[in-house]
Scaffold this active site. Structure first.
Site, mmCIF file in Angstrom:
data_model
loop_
_atom_site.group_PDB
_atom_site.id
_atom_site.type_symbol
_atom_site.label_atom_id
_atom_site.label_comp_id
_atom_site.label_asym_id
_atom_site.label_seq_id
_atom_site.Cartn_x
_atom_site.Cartn_y
_atom_site.Cartn_z
ATOM 1 N N GLY A 27 -12.389 2.254 2.827
ATOM 2 C CA GLY A 27 -13.632 2.404 2.068
ATOM 3 C C GLY A 27 -13.445 2.234 0.583
ATOM 4 N N LEU A 29 -15.224 0.210 -1.259
ATOM 5 C CA LEU A 29 -15.056 -1.245 -1.176
ATOM 6 C C LEU A 29 -15.323 -1.934 -2.513
ATOM 7 C CD1 LEU A 29 -16.792 -1.831 2.267
ATOM 8 C CD2 LEU A 29 -14.400 -1.307 1.784
ATOM 9 N N HIS A 33 -12.019 -6.335 -1.013
ATOM 10 C CA HIS A 33 -12.349 -6.095 0.398
ATOM 11 C C HIS A 33 -13.371 -7.112 0.889
ATOM 12 C CE1 HIS A 33 -11.237 -1.809 -0.745
ATOM 13 N NE2 HIS A 33 -10.505 -1.996 0.326
ATOM 14 N N LYS A 146 -1.963 -8.146 -1.257
ATOM 15 C CA LYS A 146 -1.715 -7.132 -2.301
ATOM 16 C C LYS A 146 -0.770 -6.063 -1.737
ATOM 17 C CE LYS A 146 -3.115 -3.747 -5.318
ATOM 18 N NZ LYS A 146 -3.077 -2.591 -4.468
ATOM 19 N N SER A 183 -8.752 0.204 -4.895
ATOM 20 C CA SER A 183 -9.633 1.382 -4.988
ATOM 21 C C SER A 183 -9.093 2.374 -6.013
ATOM 22 C CB SER A 183 -9.740 2.060 -3.629
ATOM 23 O OG SER A 183 -10.290 1.153 -2.704
#
Ligand code: PAF
Length: 279
Positions: A27, A29, A33, A146, A183
C-alpha cells in the site's frame, strides 16, 4: 474494482481465470507501484493487486506500526488503473493461526546485503509472497527492480518450487532528480528530500568508474561509503555484486564484462533508503 478481503471470496472471484497478472504491495501507492500495474496489464488479464502490510518481514525495531497506511487513496489510484480485484486481507484472514511453516531463503542470498542488516526480512517476504501466490494463483507477478535482491530471491523461489507463476521485473521508477520512488520517502524532511538523490548520484559515479576500467571494487565501495558518511548519511553498504547471483565479483569478473550491479542502503535521518544500478 472489486475489493476483497477473504481468501474464499477471492478464489470465487478468480475461478477459471488462467491469465491473471498479480502485483503484491504493502500500500501507500505511488507512481512506481502504478507503473507495475501498467506492466502487469501488458502481461495478463485480469490484473489483481494486493495491499497487505506484512508483519513477518519487519524486525522488532522497524517501522511496522508507523508504516504509512493510505487505503482510501490507494483504492482510488487502483481504480483509475483499471485493476480488476484488490485483495486486501486483514492479518487475521491471512494469518488466522501463527504462521509456523515458513520459507527459508538460502543463507548465501538471504543473509547478505539487506539480509545482513534486516535479519529475517527475506524469510518474511518469501513466506507472504508464497501465500499470496497460493491465494491469487497468478500466471505472472510483477516486482520492481528497486528491491533488486527481493526480486532475485522471489524469482529463485518460484523456480525452485516450480510455481506456475512467471516473475516479471519492472524498471525502477524515479523522480525527476533521480530519487527512486518508495513509500518510505514520505518520512524524509524537506531538507532531506533535497539530499536524497545523492544516493543515486553516487551509484552512478561508482558505475562510471567500473565502466571506465577501475577494477578495485573494494576501493570504490569504500570511497562511496565515505562520501555518503561525509554528507551526514549512515551507510549500511555500497556493494558491487554480480547480477547473476549477487555474490561479490571474483578477480577478473570486472575485466571480463561479467554483468554487475551496484547496490546501496543508507540512512538519512530516520529514513533508510535503498537503491541500485546495473552496470
Ligand atoms: O515489496 C513489497 O512491497 C513487499 O516486500 C511485498 C513483495 C509486497 C511483500 O510483502
Amino acid at each position: 474494482m472489486k475489493i476483497i478481503s477473504s481468501v474464499e471470496d477471492l478464489r470465487d472471484q478468480l475461478r477459471g481465470q488462467l491469465r491473471t497478472a498479480f502485483v503484491p504491495t504493502m500500500g501507500n501507492l505511488h507512481e512506481g507501484h502504478l507503473s507495475l500495474m501498467r506492466l502487469a496489464r501488458r502481461h495478463g488479464d485480469p490484473v489483481v493487486a494486493s495491499i497487505f502490510v506484512n508483519r513477518l518481514q519487519f524486525g522488532p525495531n522497524e517501522d511496522f506500526d508507523k508504516y504509512p497506511r493510505t487505503f482510501q487513496a490507494d483504492v482510488e489510484k487502483l481504480e483509475k488503473e483499471g485493476v480488476y480485484v484488490l485483495f486486501a486481507p486483514t492479518e487475521k484472514e491471512l494469518y488466522p493461526e501463527p504462521q509456523e511453516f515458513r520459507v527459508r531463503p538460502p543463507d548465501d542470498l538471504g543473509n547478505t546485503l539487506e539480509g545482513e542488516f534486516r535479519p529475517g526480512f527475506f524469510g518474511g517476504v518469501t513466506t507472504v509472497v508464497l501465500k499470496l501466490f497460493s491465494c491469487v494463483q497468478p500466471r505472472v507477478a510483477v516486482f520492481g527492480k528497486k528491491d533488486y535482491q527481493q526480486l532475485m530471491i522471489i524469482r529463485n523461489m518460484s523456480r525452485q518450487f516450480a510455481l506456475p507463476t512467471e516473475i516479471i521485473a519492472a524498471e525502477t521508477y524515479r523522480a525527476h532528480d533521480g530519487l527512486a520512488l518508495s513509500s518510505r520517502n514520505s518520512y524524509l524532511s524537506a531538507e532531506e528530500r533535497v539530499e536524497a538523490p545523492m544516493l543515486y548520484r553516487i551509484l552512478n559515479e561508482v558505475a562510471d568508474e567500473v565502466r571506465s576500467g577501475h577494477l578495485d571494487t573494494f576501493e570504490l565501495e569504500k570511497k562511496a561509503m565515505a562520501k555518503l558518511a561525509g554528507r551526514g548519511w549512515k551507510p549500511d553498504y555500497v556493494s558491487i555484486r554480480r547480477r547473476s547471483d549477487l555474490m561479490p565479483p571474483c578477480a577478473g569478473d570486472c575485466a571480463h564484462a561479467e554483468p554487475l550491479v551496484v547496490l546501496a542502503a543508507a540512512k538519512l535521518g530516520i529514513t533508510r533508503l535503498i537503491d541500485n544500478l546495473e552496470i
